[in-house]
Design a protein around this motif. Structure first.
Motif, short mmCIF file in Angstrom:
data_model
loop_
_atom_site.label_atom_id
_atom_site.label_comp_id
_atom_site.label_asym_id
_atom_site.label_seq_id
_atom_site.Cartn_x
_atom_site.Cartn_y
_atom_site.Cartn_z
N ASP A 1 0.82 -1.21 0.00
CA ASP A 1 0.00 0.00 0.00
C ASP A 1 0.86 1.26 0.00
N ARG A 2 2.02 1.20 0.58
CA ARG A 2 2.86 2.39 0.67
C ARG A 2 3.80 2.57 -0.53
N PHE A 3 4.31 1.47 -1.05
CA PHE A 3 5.36 1.58 -2.07
C PHE A 3 5.01 0.93 -3.41
N GLY A 4 3.98 0.13 -3.45
CA GLY A 4 3.60 -0.52 -4.70
C GLY A 4 3.75 -2.02 -4.65
N ARG A 5 3.13 -2.70 -5.60
CA ARG A 5 3.07 -4.16 -5.57
C ARG A 5 4.42 -4.80 -5.90
N ARG A 6 5.24 -4.11 -6.70
CA ARG A 6 6.55 -4.64 -7.05
C ARG A 6 7.39 -4.97 -5.80
N TRP A 7 7.26 -4.13 -4.77
CA TRP A 7 8.18 -4.19 -3.66
C TRP A 7 7.89 -5.32 -2.69
N VAL A 8 6.87 -6.11 -2.99
CA VAL A 8 6.63 -7.35 -2.26
C VAL A 8 6.73 -8.55 -3.19
N SER A 9 6.09 -8.47 -4.36
CA SER A 9 6.07 -9.62 -5.26
C SER A 9 7.47 -10.00 -5.74
N VAL A 10 8.29 -9.01 -6.11
CA VAL A 10 9.63 -9.32 -6.62
C VAL A 10 10.55 -9.84 -5.52
N PRO A 11 10.68 -9.16 -4.36
CA PRO A 11 11.54 -9.72 -3.30
C PRO A 11 11.10 -11.11 -2.84
N SER A 12 9.79 -11.35 -2.75
CA SER A 12 9.35 -12.67 -2.29
C SER A 12 9.77 -13.75 -3.27
N MET A 13 9.69 -13.45 -4.58
CA MET A 13 10.13 -14.43 -5.58
C MET A 13 11.63 -14.67 -5.51
N VAL A 14 12.39 -13.60 -5.30
CA VAL A 14 13.84 -13.75 -5.20
C VAL A 14 14.21 -14.58 -3.97
N ILE A 15 13.58 -14.29 -2.83
CA ILE A 15 13.88 -15.02 -1.60
C ILE A 15 13.56 -16.51 -1.77
N MET A 16 12.36 -16.81 -2.27
CA MET A 16 11.98 -18.22 -2.43
C MET A 16 12.81 -18.90 -3.51
N GLY A 17 13.09 -18.19 -4.61
CA GLY A 17 13.92 -18.77 -5.66
C GLY A 17 15.30 -19.13 -5.15
N LEU A 18 15.88 -18.23 -4.34
CA LEU A 18 17.21 -18.47 -3.79
C LEU A 18 17.19 -19.67 -2.84
N CYS A 19 16.13 -19.76 -2.02
CA CYS A 19 16.03 -20.89 -1.09
C CYS A 19 15.95 -22.22 -1.83
N PHE A 20 15.14 -22.28 -2.87
CA PHE A 20 15.01 -23.53 -3.61
C PHE A 20 16.31 -23.86 -4.36
N ALA A 21 16.94 -22.85 -4.93
CA ALA A 21 18.17 -23.09 -5.68
C ALA A 21 19.28 -23.63 -4.80
#
Length: 395
Positions: A273-293
């Motif tokens: 709500d404060r910064f936009g949808r990018r600032w949650v969707s993209v970091p969450s994908m990076v975090i989970m992608g890194l964990c799986f990799a």
């Protein structure tokens, strides 16, 4: 241009009448999900048949996505919610009285259909009722409620089964659905759209065709996010088994991940709500992608627990983000139909995660399946950065 005019209904006043029935219905749903295969086996089903009965719930949810949009558009969100919860209660009573696995299978399939209607109607209602500046928090809270149901429901089911057996658990779940109906009746009715002169009724296929580019861009990215999130439930227990952790340790690791997951939904909504949808969707994908990799490098209980906690972080902050993005892109006319197409698109991504793991693991080591999911996470992060607007809403 998507309509984002502020709604007339103050969303904080909707908390009891939208989140309470949602919590009740999902606690009931969470209570019976682990019991469905056990009930099927008790009725004489083979292991393969019991697995099919369980799968029918997810199949029903996918098949019900588009019809749910038509029903919500025809009858309105509030009446659709009430009708779906009543149908859910009837099906749960059928499950309790089922005399064969095929009667149980039919009831479970219809529960999947009603679940599609419940999810879409709740999302559509909040999209209209909540002003844009609070939308992500409202929908992230809805995502958090789903997680509460998934945690509390099985505990309730276990308590009921230990005291009275399998069938009473379905009766308790039916009771929670009926209480949810009574609470939902207190929801304020949404303002009805008054058609202008010459305005034609909105048709499902027309809406899907007009917004096909949105489904192919932002929708594809959201589908990748759902795929990565769903992969945790399938891949984490399999990896624990791969490195010879016992069932109790695996359960504790999963509980750690789920516990972190459940506490972060409002944080993610506030950031969006404060910064936009990018600032949650993209970091969450990076975090989970890194964990799986990196998961193939984890060969101890502590290492797996650390990755599980990080997956809980990535999954938790992204609670509600897929619904929020869909609501942002939804048009004023044909909103339920658009959201039906959105839920179908992202639902396919959710279903594809475990299937992809199965396919890769059948021909290669399980670690390669984890790396493949990680790669999808990184690719999805880049895709969402490209197609999501930098401002609130689709801009």
């Amino acid at each position: 241009m998507t309509d984002h005019s502020p709604a007339a209904l103050p969303w904080r006043q909707l908390a009891a009448s939208i989140y309470l029935p949602t919590t009740l219905s999902f606690i009931g749903f969470g209570a019976i999900v682990p019991l469905v295969p056990l009930t099927a086996r008790a009725l004489g089903a083979s292991v393969a048949e019991a697995a099919l009965v369980v799968a029918l719930m997810g199949i029903g949810t996918l098949i019900g996505a588009l019809p749910a949009g038509v029903i919500a558009n025809r009858f309105g969100e509030k009446r659709s919610l009430v009708g779906a919860m009543l149908l859910d209660a009837v099906c749960l009573l059928v499950c309790a009285a089922a005399s064969s696995e095929w009667v149980l299978a039919g009831a479970v399939f219809v529960i999947g259909l009603s679940g599609a209607m419940l999810s879409l109607a709740r999302q559509s209602y909040l999209t209209v009722a909540v002003p844009l500046e609070y939308r992500a928090r409202a929908l992230s809270t809805l995502g958090g409620v789903f997680r509460v149901g998934n945690l509390v429901g099985p505990l309730l089911g276990a308590a009921v089964v230990s005291l009275w057996g399998l069938q009473p658990a379905y009766l308790v779940a039916a009771g929670t659905s009926l209480i949810a109906v009574a609470v939902t009746l207190a929801l304020p009715d949404l303002p009805e759209h008054e058609p202008s002169a010459g305005e034609q009724p909105v048709r499902m296929l027309t809406v899907l065709r007009e917004h096909s580019r949105t489904y192919a861009t932002a929708g594809l990215g959201a589908s990748a996010l759902m795929l990565v999130r769903a992969s945790r439930d399938a891949l984490l227990p399999l990896w624990c088994e791969q490195i010879s952790l016992d069932a109790a340790t695996t359960s504790l690791i999963f509980a750690l991940s789920s516990g972190i997951d459940m506490t972060l939904f409002y944080v993610g909504g506030s950031v969006m709500d404060r910064f936009g949808r990018r600032w949650v969707s993209v970091p969450s994908m990076v975090i989970m992608g890194l964990c799986f990799a990196l998961l193939p490098l984890a060969h101890s209980t502590l290492a797996v627990a650390m990755f599980a906690a990080a997956l809980g972080l990535g999954n938790g902050i992204s609670a509600g983000v897929v619904m929020t993005i869909g609501s942002d892109f939804s048009p004023r006319l044909g909103r339920p139909q658009f959201l039906a197409g959105w839920r179908l698109t992202t639902g396919i991504g959710r279903a594809a995660g475990p299937l992809l793991i199965t396919a890769v693991a059948a021909v290669a080591p399980l670690g390669l399946a984890a790396v493949a999911i990680g790669a999808i996470g990184f690719a999805g992060a880049g895709w969402l950065w490209r197609w999501l607007p930098s401002t609130l809403g689709p801009g």
